[in-house]
Design a protein around this motif. Structure first.
Motif, PDB file in Angstrom:
ATOM      1  N   GLU B 154       8.643 -49.015  58.209  1.00  0.00           N
ATOM      2  CA  GLU B 154       7.453 -49.561  57.554  1.00  0.00           C
ATOM      3  C   GLU B 154       6.283 -48.591  57.662  1.00  0.00           C
ATOM      4  O   GLU B 154       5.525 -48.396  56.715  1.00  0.00           O
ATOM      5  CB  GLU B 154       7.084 -50.915  58.178  1.00  0.00           C
ATOM      6  N   GLN B 155       6.163 -47.965  58.841  1.00  0.00           N
ATOM      7  CA  GLN B 155       5.076 -46.994  59.010  1.00  0.00           C
ATOM      8  C   GLN B 155       5.230 -45.829  58.036  1.00  0.00           C
ATOM      9  O   GLN B 155       4.255 -45.349  57.460  1.00  0.00           O
ATOM     10  CB  GLN B 155       5.046 -46.465  60.451  1.00  0.00           C
ATOM     11  N   GLN B 156       6.503 -45.405  57.845  1.00  0.00           N
ATOM     12  CA  GLN B 156       6.708 -44.291  56.911  1.00  0.00           C
ATOM     13  C   GLN B 156       6.372 -44.724  55.487  1.00  0.00           C
ATOM     14  O   GLN B 156       5.870 -43.934  54.689  1.00  0.00           O
ATOM     15  CB  GLN B 156       8.152 -43.775  57.023  1.00  0.00           C
ATOM     16  N   ARG B 157       6.617 -45.998  55.167  1.00  0.00           N
ATOM     17  CA  ARG B 157       6.252 -46.501  53.838  1.00  0.00           C
ATOM     18  C   ARG B 157       4.740 -46.474  53.653  1.00  0.00           C
ATOM     19  O   ARG B 157       4.242 -46.128  52.575  1.00  0.00           O
ATOM     20  CB  ARG B 157       6.755 -47.934  53.656  1.00  0.00           C
ATOM     21  N   VAL B 158       4.022 -46.844  54.698  1.00  0.00           N
ATOM     22  CA  VAL B 158       2.559 -46.773  54.626  1.00  0.00           C
ATOM     23  C   VAL B 158       2.133 -45.322  54.388  1.00  0.00           C
ATOM     24  O   VAL B 158       1.277 -45.033  53.552  1.00  0.00           O
ATOM     25  CB  VAL B 158       1.897 -47.305  55.923  1.00  0.00           C
ATOM     26  N   ALA B 159       2.777 -44.417  55.131  1.00  0.00           N
ATOM     27  CA  ALA B 159       2.457 -42.994  54.973  1.00  0.00           C
ATOM     28  C   ALA B 159       2.728 -42.541  53.542  1.00  0.00           C
ATOM     29  O   ALA B 159       1.970 -41.745  52.976  1.00  0.00           O
ATOM     30  CB  ALA B 159       3.262 -42.159  55.968  1.00  0.00           C
ATOM     31  N   ILE B 160       3.801 -43.069  52.946  1.00  0.00           N
ATOM     32  CA  ILE B 160       4.113 -42.712  51.554  1.00  0.00           C
ATOM     33  C   ILE B 160       3.034 -43.261  50.627  1.00  0.00           C
ATOM     34  O   ILE B 160       2.514 -42.541  49.753  1.00  0.00           O
ATOM     35  CB  ILE B 160       5.518 -43.228  51.159  1.00  0.00           C
ATOM     36  N   ALA B 161       2.647 -44.522  50.831  1.00  0.00           N
ATOM     37  CA  ALA B 161       1.591 -45.122  50.006  1.00  0.00           C
ATOM     38  C   ALA B 161       0.314 -44.291  50.120  1.00  0.00           C
ATOM     39  O   ALA B 161      -0.367 -44.002  49.133  1.00  0.00           O
ATOM     40  CB  ALA B 161       1.324 -46.557  50.446  1.00  0.00           C
ATOM     41  N   ARG B 162       0.010 -43.867  51.343  1.00  0.00           N
ATOM     42  CA  ARG B 162      -1.193 -43.070  51.575  1.00  0.00           C
ATOM     43  C   ARG B 162      -1.091 -41.715  50.861  1.00  0.00           C
ATOM     44  O   ARG B 162      -2.042 -41.257  50.231  1.00  0.00           O
ATOM     45  CB  ARG B 162      -1.371 -42.866  53.088  1.00  0.00           C
ATOM     46  N   ALA B 163       0.104 -41.106  50.952  1.00  0.00           N
ATOM     47  CA  ALA B 163       0.292 -39.793  50.333  1.00  0.00           C
ATOM     48  C   ALA B 163       0.207 -39.873  48.808  1.00  0.00           C
ATOM     49  O   ALA B 163      -0.138 -38.900  48.146  1.00  0.00           O
ATOM     50  CB  ALA B 163       1.634 -39.205  50.755  1.00  0.00           C
ATOM     51  N   LEU B 164       0.521 -41.064  48.265  1.00  0.00           N
ATOM     52  CA  LEU B 164       0.534 -41.203  46.806  1.00  0.00           C
ATOM     53  C   LEU B 164      -0.807 -41.700  46.263  1.00  0.00           C
ATOM     54  O   LEU B 164      -0.979 -41.857  45.055  1.00  0.00           O
ATOM     55  CB  LEU B 164       1.621 -42.189  46.380  1.00  0.00           C
TER      56      LEU B 164
END
Lengths: 233, 354
Positions: B154-164
């Motif tokens: 889930e944390q990596q998904r947040v990081a992806i959302a942030r990166a996008l």
């Protein structure tokens, strides 16, 4: 209660609550000498701490000159024993606040005495922020201001509260020495009215009051640090 | 098609206090086209992370030219754009990390909003966009949680959302799945592939896990000691690895080699030929082996068989010994080629020497 105090601690009662020698007066003096240097020294320490972290080799604004300068200033001021600093910067104090003695005069050396200690603590606290977070912020296109406020200061806030607690407690310790330049406070009460006059009851009560003050600072600091902490630990 | 990322003759050298400087990357060329999912694989210390960090200049190269979306960012030892322009440019290059690197003292949605700080959106629009991004990665309901309350995936998904957040053209994934368990790894990889398809996002994927690359990449580069030793389309590299290291990485082929070595290939008879057959399990539906016998009259003995999924495509690999006279052999070869099977003849001296 009053009869107990009159019987076993006559000197404590004799000092009274208000007036020059009163307990209330010395408590207010100690609080005053803790509060303002905490603000001034705190701001100065925070600025130096931040500069040390961002200008260090590999920092976001790596700069050998500023790092070296701040590092040396902090080291030198930390090396001077506080009681000597009081005397040493007296002319500067005179220039700044117009007097060399009294409570207000004590604010200057207290601020200068506490800032290098705090600067080092801030430096350590900010360095505990994972460099990966700084890098991630850079990769997102964050500005250096963003990184200082939103990454370093914000991520380290719980740690900053913790080191502030430690600094505040050591500052309370320093205020006891400010009595040497006639600044009053609980430390002065313990020495001048207690120790010097062989009134051990006064020294005891002054000590207990200082301990209480330290305890309150510690408890509030711990509570706040815990509340602000969302790190995995 | 025009390159989205061009790294030309990149060198990264780290000076040491004592001794010789360490050359982490030497003379590397990497060209990524729009819509690629480019896998960069290699063991730790191979220089792959250092290499891709030159794309957004988190690492300044010692030599070489960095061009991103047509803008030269770095050339002749100097940054070619101002710091402000670089920050602007970096918003066009999302990046995710092995340890997520989220801001732990802010909520999930605030982490995304942090990336939108300079997006010139009104507060309400930014909030809306952040929520949409969280929805995209399937975490809308966790918006008010703190990162530490989430699982690694889930944390990596947040990081992806942030990166996008700033609608980047490029996403760099620096070992982003290496700290995750296999199932979560696959979920994250599938998410990346979806984003690649949905948004046309160009992805550079650094990893030491060949499986990750096999699942999503269309091209790969294999790095060792700061050098790209092999690069090309995933299919080519995977099915016909030329370098020893590449063979180690592509586990399937390694197993094949081990199996085949046990057969002592030095003793192939005059009328025997050893082939590697590679075919898409989608296009080749007939039973090749049976047809081969029927059409050409050759004997076929199977040594090794395997089916791998590369990207979306199931790819079969067979190692077979075909026995028959000269004419039969020729007819067999023709049949295989007509059936859209890629044939590589392997002689007795080695397994791959094309």
């Amino acid at each position: 209660m009053t009869s107990f105090l009159t019987q076993y601690m006559p000197n404590v009662v004799q000092l009274g609550w208000t007036g020059d020698t009163g307990w209330g007066t010395s408590i207010v003096q100690t609080l005053y000498m803790t509060f303002w240097p905490a603000i001034f020294g705190g701001i100065l320490g925070l600025i130096f701490g931040v500069i040390l972290v961002i200008t260090k080799p590999g920092g976001i604004l790596a700069n050998g000159f500023w790092f070296g300068l701040c590092d040396k200033v902090v080291s030198v001021f930390r090396a001077i024993p506080f009681i000597i600093l009081l005397a040493f910067i007296a002319p500067f104090t005179q220039l700044l606040v117009g007097t060399q003695i009294g409570m207000t005069a004590a604010l200057v050396p207290l601020s200068l005495g506490v800032f290098p200690f705090f600067a080092r603590q801030v430096q350590v606290a900010l360095e505990s922020v994972d460099s990966g977070k700084v890098e991630a912020a850079q990769a997102l296109g964050a500005t250096n201001t963003d990184i200082i406020f939103d990454v370093y200061l914000r991520e380290a806030r719980s740690e900053l509260v913790r080191v502030s607690t430690v600094t505040l407690i050591s500052l309370i310790g320093l205020t006891a020495m400010a009595g040497a330049i006639g600044a009053g406070g609980l430390g002065n009460t313990a020495i001048s009215y207690g120790y010097n006059r062989f009134n051990n009851d006064v020294t005891l009560v002054a000590t207990i009051l200082v301990l209480l003050l330290v305890l309150i600072v510690q408890l509030v600091g711990d509570w706040l640090a815990k509340r602000l902490n969302h790190q995995a630990r | 098609m025009a390159d989205v990322i061009s790294l030309d003759h990149i060198d990264v050298t780290f000076p040491q206090k004592k001794g010789d400087p360490v050359r982490a990357v030497s003379d590397v060329n990497l060209h990524v086209e729009k819509g690629d999912i480019y896998g960069v694989v290699g063991y730790s210390g191979a220089g792959k992370s250092t290499l891709v960090r030159t794309i957004n200049l988190l690492q300044k190269p010692s030599e070489g030219t960095v061009t991103v979306s047509g803008t030269v960012l770095f050339k002749d030892h100097t940054q070619q754009v101002s710091n402000a322009e670089l920050q602007e440019k970096r918003r066009n290059i999302g990046m995710i990390f092995q340890h997520f690197n989220l801001l732990n003292e802010t909520t999930v949605v605030d982490n995304v909003l942090f990336a939108l700080k300079h997006a010139k959106l009104k507060d309400k629009e930014a909030q809306e966009k952040a929520m949409n991004l969280l929805e995209l990665v399937g975490l809308k309901d966790k918006a008010q949680a703190f990162p530490v309350q989430l699982s690694g995936g889930e944390q990596q998904r947040v990081a992806i959302a942030r990166a996008l957040a700033n609608d980047p053209e490029i996403l760099i994934s620096d070992e982003a799945t290496s700290a995750l368990d296999p199932r979560t790894t696959n979920q994250i990889l599938d998410l990346l592939r979806d984003l690649n398809k949905k948004l046309g996002l160009t992805i550079v994927l650094i990893t030491h896990e060949m499986d990750a690359v096999k699942r999503v990449a269309n091209k790969i580069a294999v790095m060792q000691h700061g050098v790209i030793i092999e690069q090309g389309s995933l299919r080519d590299i995977y099915l016909r690895p030329k370098q020893e290291l590449t063979r180690q990485f592509v586990g399937g082929s390694l197993a094949a080699i081990e199996t085949l070595r046990a057969f002592n290939l030095g003793t192939l008879d005059e009328n025997e030929r050893l082939y590697q057959l590679v075919f898409s399990a989608k296009t080749v539906t007939k039973s090749i082996i049976l047809e081969l016998y029927r059409q050409s009259g050759v004997d076929v003995s199977m040594l090794y068989g395997n089916i791998e999924v590369l990207g979306d495509e199931p790819v079969g690999t067979l190692f077979v010994i075909v026995t028959g006279d000269h004419q039969q052999q020729d007819s067999a070869l023709q049949f295989l080629k007509d059936s859209q099977v890629e044939v590589t003849q392997i002689n007795d001296r080695g397994i791959w020497n094309d």
